[in-house]
Write an enzyme that holds these catalytic residues in place. Structure first.
Site, mmCIF file in Angstrom:
data_model
loop_
_atom_site.group_PDB
_atom_site.id
_atom_site.type_symbol
_atom_site.label_atom_id
_atom_site.label_comp_id
_atom_site.label_asym_id
_atom_site.label_seq_id
_atom_site.Cartn_x
_atom_site.Cartn_y
_atom_site.Cartn_z
ATOM 1 N N ARG A 1 -46.978 2.098 26.303
ATOM 2 C CA ARG A 1 -47.890 2.814 27.197
ATOM 3 C C ARG A 1 -49.171 2.031 27.436
ATOM 4 O O ARG A 1 -49.612 1.862 28.565
ATOM 5 C CB ARG A 1 -48.208 4.190 26.609
ATOM 6 N N HIS B 1 -56.507 15.424 19.287
ATOM 7 C CA HIS B 1 -55.627 14.579 20.102
ATOM 8 C C HIS B 1 -54.434 15.393 20.603
ATOM 9 O O HIS B 1 -54.209 16.519 20.162
ATOM 10 C CB HIS B 1 -55.136 13.370 19.300
ATOM 11 N N LYS C 1 -49.353 12.900 18.885
ATOM 12 C CA LYS C 1 -49.946 11.876 18.017
ATOM 13 C C LYS C 1 -49.396 12.022 16.598
ATOM 14 O O LYS C 1 -49.388 13.119 16.026
ATOM 15 C CB LYS C 1 -51.465 11.976 18.017
#
Length: 255
Positions: free
Chosen positions: A12, A148, A152
């Site tokens: 990513r 987050h 994660k």
């Protein structure tokens, strides 16, 4: 023109770096390393003359600086190759073992190395700010909360740990002895608490609180777009290539 190589271009962050590099006329994406064959989506965004390979030595011979956002095991392989061909390295991989940390330190004796769990320029400033507050408000309790997205894997985040380390260093504490992620007794005097929240698609939010009796101070950093990390990494790369061999953090950009 700085020729950069992206290690882990299929990930990513790697894809964001490929896209962001095109916006910098003083940067050239000269090589990318991919472990498997190129995906059609990556082929579409790569500049025409980019050298693509799964051979580490060939990858390193085609660039003057490496940007790494991969996994700890992959980074270990990269560092092995960099022993033979030392190059400046911008590294954003987290969750590193002691041996990999040692290899990073060893490379820094031969080339400039910058490691950061968070490449945003705002975080670079925040690290300096929390160090000052931790030192000046020496009796304040320190608590760090990070939020987050639901996917994660690690907790606390690498950035939360870095913030805690900065606060501990400012007070002359051993971070590993004062950090805590769980409490079943009253808070201790020398303690830095870390809490992790996970949900939705939150890119990243970190709050560092300094709590006194009758007042408290909180400083917060929020990332709303993931490409901010790619933008920061490229700014770091331009700075790092001008530095002598050594080990750096993103906060060094503002010294």
């Amino acid at each position: 023109m700085l020729n950069i190589g992206i290690f882990g271009a299929s990930g990513r962050m790697g894809r964001l770096l490929v896209q962001e590099t095109k916006k910098h006329p003083d940067l050239c994406l000269s090589s990318v390393f991919v472990r498997r064959s190129l995906s059609p989506s990556l082929i579409q965004i790569l500049p025409e003359n980019t050298f693509v390979t799964n051979d580490l030595e060939q990858f390193l011979t085609h660039c003057a600086l490496v940007i790494d956002f991969s996994l700890p095991q992959a980074l270990a392989s990269l560092l092995t190759a960099l022993r033979k061909h030392p190059l400046p390295l911008v590294c954003g991989t987290t969750g590193l073992s002691a041996p990999v940390w040692g290899d990073l330190q060893e490379l820094s004796q031969h080339a400039p190395v910058l490691h950061s769990s968070n490449m945003s320029l705002g975080m670079a400033v925040l690290l300096k700010i929390v160090s000052v507050i931790a030192k000046d408000l020496k009796h304040a309790d320190i608590e760090i909360v990070e939020t987050h997205h639901r996917y994660k894997k690690d907790a606390p985040s690498g950035t939360a740990l870095t913030l805690g380390q900065a606060c501990a260093l400012a007070r002359g504490w051993d971070f590993e002895k004062v950090r805590t992620t769980h409490r079943d007794t009253p808070r201790q005097e020398k303690e830095i608490g870390l809490a992790s929240l996970r949900g939705g698609n939150v890119v990243g939010k970190h709050t560092v609180g300094f709590y006194l009796d009758g007042e408290y101070l909180e400083v917060e950093h929020v990332v709303s777009e993931r490409d901010i990390f790619a933008k920061g990494a490229l700014q770091v790369a331009k700075w790092l290539v001008l530095q002598p061999p050594g080990f750096y953090g993103v906060e060094n950009l503002y010294h």
